[in-house]
Write a protein that holds these residues in place. Structure first.
Motif, PDB file in Angstrom:
ATOM      1  N   ASN A  45       0.818  -1.215   0.000  1.00 45.00           N
ATOM      2  CA  ASN A  45       0.000   0.000   0.000  1.00 45.00           C
ATOM      3  C   ASN A  45       0.851   1.263   0.000  1.00 45.00           C
ATOM      4  O   ASN A  45       0.450   2.290  -0.558  1.00 45.00           O
ATOM      5  CB  ASN A  45      -0.963   0.001   1.188  1.00 45.00           C
ATOM      6  CG  ASN A  45      -2.138  -0.922   0.960  1.00 45.00           C
ATOM      7  OD1 ASN A  45      -2.431  -1.307  -0.179  1.00 45.00           O
ATOM      8  ND2 ASN A  45      -2.818  -1.307   2.037  1.00 45.00           N
ATOM      9  N   TYR A  46       2.029   1.205   0.633  1.00 45.03           N
ATOM     10  CA  TYR A  46       2.922   2.361   0.578  1.00 45.03           C
ATOM     11  C   TYR A  46       3.499   2.518  -0.825  1.00 45.03           C
ATOM     12  O   TYR A  46       3.630   3.633  -1.337  1.00 45.03           O
ATOM     13  CB  TYR A  46       4.054   2.213   1.591  1.00 45.03           C
ATOM     14  CG  TYR A  46       5.042   3.366   1.534  1.00 45.03           C
ATOM     15  CD1 TYR A  46       4.657   4.643   1.910  1.00 45.03           C
ATOM     16  CD2 TYR A  46       6.339   3.173   1.078  1.00 45.03           C
ATOM     17  CE1 TYR A  46       5.542   5.712   1.843  1.00 45.03           C
ATOM     18  CE2 TYR A  46       7.232   4.234   1.013  1.00 45.03           C
ATOM     19  CZ  TYR A  46       6.828   5.495   1.394  1.00 45.03           C
ATOM     20  OH  TYR A  46       7.716   6.553   1.310  1.00 45.03           O
ATOM     21  N   ALA A  51       3.600   5.620  -5.883  1.00 48.94           N
ATOM     22  CA  ALA A  51       3.473   5.556  -7.338  1.00 48.94           C
ATOM     23  C   ALA A  51       2.384   6.487  -7.850  1.00 48.94           C
ATOM     24  O   ALA A  51       2.481   7.014  -8.968  1.00 48.94           O
ATOM     25  CB  ALA A  51       3.184   4.119  -7.766  1.00 48.94           C
ATOM     26  N   ASN A  52       1.358   6.682  -7.044  1.00 48.12           N
ATOM     27  CA  ASN A  52       0.225   7.532  -7.443  1.00 48.12           C
ATOM     28  C   ASN A  52       0.034   8.669  -6.448  1.00 48.12           C
ATOM     29  O   ASN A  52      -1.095   9.006  -6.080  1.00 48.12           O
ATOM     30  CB  ASN A  52      -1.050   6.697  -7.534  1.00 48.12           C
ATOM     31  CG  ASN A  52      -0.899   5.483  -8.434  1.00 48.12           C
ATOM     32  OD1 ASN A  52      -0.876   5.611  -9.647  1.00 48.12           O
ATOM     33  ND2 ASN A  52      -0.789   4.305  -7.827  1.00 48.12           N
ATOM     34  N   LYS A  57       1.046  16.923  -7.443  1.00 48.16           N
ATOM     35  CA  LYS A  57       0.542  18.092  -8.169  1.00 48.16           C
ATOM     36  C   LYS A  57       0.780  19.360  -7.367  1.00 48.16           C
ATOM     37  O   LYS A  57       1.235  20.381  -7.905  1.00 48.16           O
ATOM     38  CB  LYS A  57      -0.947  17.919  -8.474  1.00 48.16           C
ATOM     39  CG  LYS A  57      -1.538  19.061  -9.284  1.00 48.16           C
ATOM     40  CD  LYS A  57      -3.005  18.790  -9.609  1.00 48.16           C
ATOM     41  CE  LYS A  57      -3.587  19.934 -10.434  1.00 48.16           C
ATOM     42  NZ  LYS A  57      -5.027  19.678 -10.749  1.00 48.16           N
ATOM     43  N   GLN A  58       0.470  19.309  -6.073  1.00 50.87           N
ATOM     44  CA  GLN A  58       0.710  20.461  -5.210  1.00 50.87           C
ATOM     45  C   GLN A  58       2.206  20.759  -5.107  1.00 50.87           C
ATOM     46  O   GLN A  58       2.622  21.920  -5.123  1.00 50.87           O
ATOM     47  CB  GLN A  58       0.130  20.207  -3.816  1.00 50.87           C
ATOM     48  CG  GLN A  58       0.234  21.398  -2.884  1.00 50.87           C
ATOM     49  CD  GLN A  58      -0.325  21.107  -1.504  1.00 50.87           C
ATOM     50  OE1 GLN A  58      -0.587  19.950  -1.151  1.00 50.87           O
ATOM     51  NE2 GLN A  58      -0.508  22.138  -0.696  1.00 50.87           N
ATOM     52  N   TYR A  59       3.006  19.710  -5.036  1.00 48.34           N
ATOM     53  CA  TYR A  59       4.458  19.871  -4.969  1.00 48.34           C
ATOM     54  C   TYR A  59       4.984  20.580  -6.218  1.00 48.34           C
ATOM     55  O   TYR A  59       5.778  21.520  -6.128  1.00 48.34           O
ATOM     56  CB  TYR A  59       5.125  18.500  -4.803  1.00 48.34           C
ATOM     57  CG  TYR A  59       6.621  18.510  -5.010  1.00 48.34           C
ATOM     58  CD1 TYR A  59       7.480  19.033  -4.045  1.00 48.34           C
ATOM     59  CD2 TYR A  59       7.174  18.014  -6.191  1.00 48.34           C
ATOM     60  CE1 TYR A  59       8.846  19.050  -4.239  1.00 48.34           C
ATOM     61  CE2 TYR A  59       8.543  18.022  -6.390  1.00 48.34           C
ATOM     62  CZ  TYR A  59       9.370  18.545  -5.415  1.00 48.34           C
ATOM     63  OH  TYR A  59      10.733  18.561  -5.623  1.00 48.34           O
ATOM     64  N   ARG A  60       4.545  20.153  -7.389  1.00 46.98           N
ATOM     65  CA  ARG A  60       5.006  20.773  -8.638  1.00 46.98           C
ATOM     66  C   ARG A  60       4.588  22.235  -8.722  1.00 46.98           C
ATOM     67  O   ARG A  60       5.343  23.085  -9.196  1.00 46.98           O
ATOM     68  CB  ARG A  60       4.480  19.990  -9.835  1.00 46.98           C
ATOM     69  CG  ARG A  60       5.167  18.648 -10.061  1.00 46.98           C
ATOM     70  CD  ARG A  60       4.806  18.064 -11.410  1.00 46.98           C
ATOM     71  NE  ARG A  60       3.397  17.671 -11.465  1.00 46.98           N
ATOM     72  CZ  ARG A  60       2.966  16.446 -11.208  1.00 46.98           C
ATOM     73  NH1 ARG A  60       3.827  15.489 -10.854  1.00 46.98           N
ATOM     74  NH2 ARG A  60       1.677  16.158 -11.283  1.00 46.98           N
ATOM     75  N   ILE A 139       6.259  14.674   1.073  1.00 50.01           N
ATOM     76  CA  ILE A 139       5.191  13.978   0.341  1.00 50.01           C
ATOM     77  C   ILE A 139       5.432  12.470   0.245  1.00 50.01           C
ATOM     78  O   ILE A 139       4.532  11.729  -0.153  1.00 50.01           O
ATOM     79  CB  ILE A 139       4.977  14.573  -1.069  1.00 50.01           C
ATOM     80  CG1 ILE A 139       6.189  14.324  -1.969  1.00 50.01           C
ATOM     81  CG2 ILE A 139       4.643  16.040  -0.987  1.00 50.01           C
ATOM     82  CD1 ILE A 139       5.965  14.732  -3.420  1.00 50.01           C
ATOM     83  N   GLU A 140       6.630  12.015   0.632  1.00 52.76           N
ATOM     84  CA  GLU A 140       6.900  10.575   0.618  1.00 52.76           C
ATOM     85  C   GLU A 140       7.176   9.993   1.993  1.00 52.76           C
ATOM     86  O   GLU A 140       6.973   8.798   2.215  1.00 52.76           O
ATOM     87  CB  GLU A 140       8.092  10.269  -0.305  1.00 52.76           C
ATOM     88  CG  GLU A 140       7.789  10.502  -1.773  1.00 52.76           C
ATOM     89  CD  GLU A 140       8.849   9.916  -2.679  1.00 52.76           C
ATOM     90  OE1 GLU A 140       9.885   9.456  -2.156  1.00 52.76           O
ATOM     91  OE2 GLU A 140       8.643   9.926  -3.897  1.00 52.76           O
TER      92      GLU A 140
END
Length: 314
Positions: A45-46, A51-52, A57-60, A139-140
């Motif tokens: 699940n991690y 992967a998704n 999007k917010q990071y970019r 984010i990771e």
């Protein structure tokens, strides 16, 4: 990291013979042991989350704003305008970020003077690039409330940490011979992917650094060179009861249940004494620590449950 640590201890006067080195198992040999430090590597699940990742999007979007000044500054110092104009903005961002991350991050984040290679990065650009790096780390590996898998998968390590504490107490209270006291530390060597979820699970980092976008980003708590610098470390120091040696040696019938007969645990983060968020004192009662660890722990079946990892595999 392990070998460098032992070399440093030996060169400082420690006997090499006091270390017992246990090679970490390969995943294919013992996935349960492997997962204790590399839970992120076996949790399906991690893997699906990264992967998704819905936060990319917010990071970019934020990166596009904060990278602009460093991109212009560094490219203008290094390259001619014709070369600069031939590159896409995405390519320029990647070059500048990699230049900072792989060559200069430690200097720019922690030192007042840089070597020649890193001197082209100004203080303002360094602040922006460090913020981008922290968002990427968050984010990771961060305490993402909407996606608790990032923190919860560390439960297998908490199970092992609790077992270590109990073994140490049982050995100490059962046998006071010098032989039983030879094991004074259990050292584990891992990466930020292991450390940050543990810090989050302990409640030591809870902030979403995106909240600082558009503000003074230097005020953020989720600051990589503070919470996870090079050689970051967490230590749980277990102390015997204050009067244990006196009472157990001089009076075998002494009351060993009073408040001054409790085992205690002290937390150190990067060698700095740190208060457990769930404890009022630096010397936290062992029972309190174990209760908290128990709530964060899991067994093999729950680790592989649909609610947590879904499945576990190498």
């Amino acid at each position: 990291s392990r070998d460098s640590f032992i070399d440093g201890m030996v060169s400082g006067g420690a006997e090499a013979s006091v270390f017992t080195i246990v090679q970490p198992p390969e995943c294919s040999t013992s996935i349960q042991e492997y997962a204790k430090l590399r839970f992120y590597d076996v949790c399906e699940n991690y893997e699906l989350f990264t992967a998704n990742n819905p936060l990319k999007k917010q990071y970019r979007s934020v990166t596009a704003v904060y990278a602009q000044h460093p991109v212009d500054e560094i490219h203008n110092k290094l390259f001619k305008s014709q070369f600069i104009s031939s590159k896409s903005y995405e390519a320029k961002v990647k070059f500048v970020y990699d230049y900072y991350r792989y060559s200069c991050a430690t200097q720019v984040d922690s030192q007042l003077e840089y070597d020649k290679l890193c001197s082209i990065i100004s203080k303002d650009s360094g602040i922006a690039l460090a913020y981008i790096a922290d968002l990427n780390m968050y984010i990771e590996k961060g305490p993402i409330k909407e996606y608790p898998i990032v923190t919860d998968m560390s439960c297998v390590l908490f199970t092992s940490l609790a077992e270590d504490l109990l073994v140490a107490v049982n050995t100490h209270s059962r046998d006071d011979t010098m032989e039983s006291k030879k094991t004074t530390a259990h050292l584990r060597f891992a990466h930020a992917e292991t450390v940050l979820p543990v810090l989050s699970a302990l409640g030591l980092i809870q902030e979403n650094p995106f909240q600082w976008s558009g503000g003074n980003v230097t005020q953020r708590q989720f600051n990589g060179h503070v919470i996870a610098p090079m050689a970051t470390n967490i230590m749980f120091a277990l102390y015997p009861p204050f009067n244990y040696e006196v009472n157990s040696n001089s009076n075998p019938n002494a009351d060993m249940t009073g408040s001054d007969m409790q085992y205690t645990v002290q937390l150190f983060l990067n060698e700095i004494p740190t208060l457990f968020p769930f404890c009022d004192e630096f010397m936290c009662p062992l029972d309190t620590v174990l209760d908290y660890f128990s709530a964060k722990s899991c067994n093999e079946s729950s680790f592989a449950s649909p609610e947590l990892c879904g499945s576990v595999g190498c």
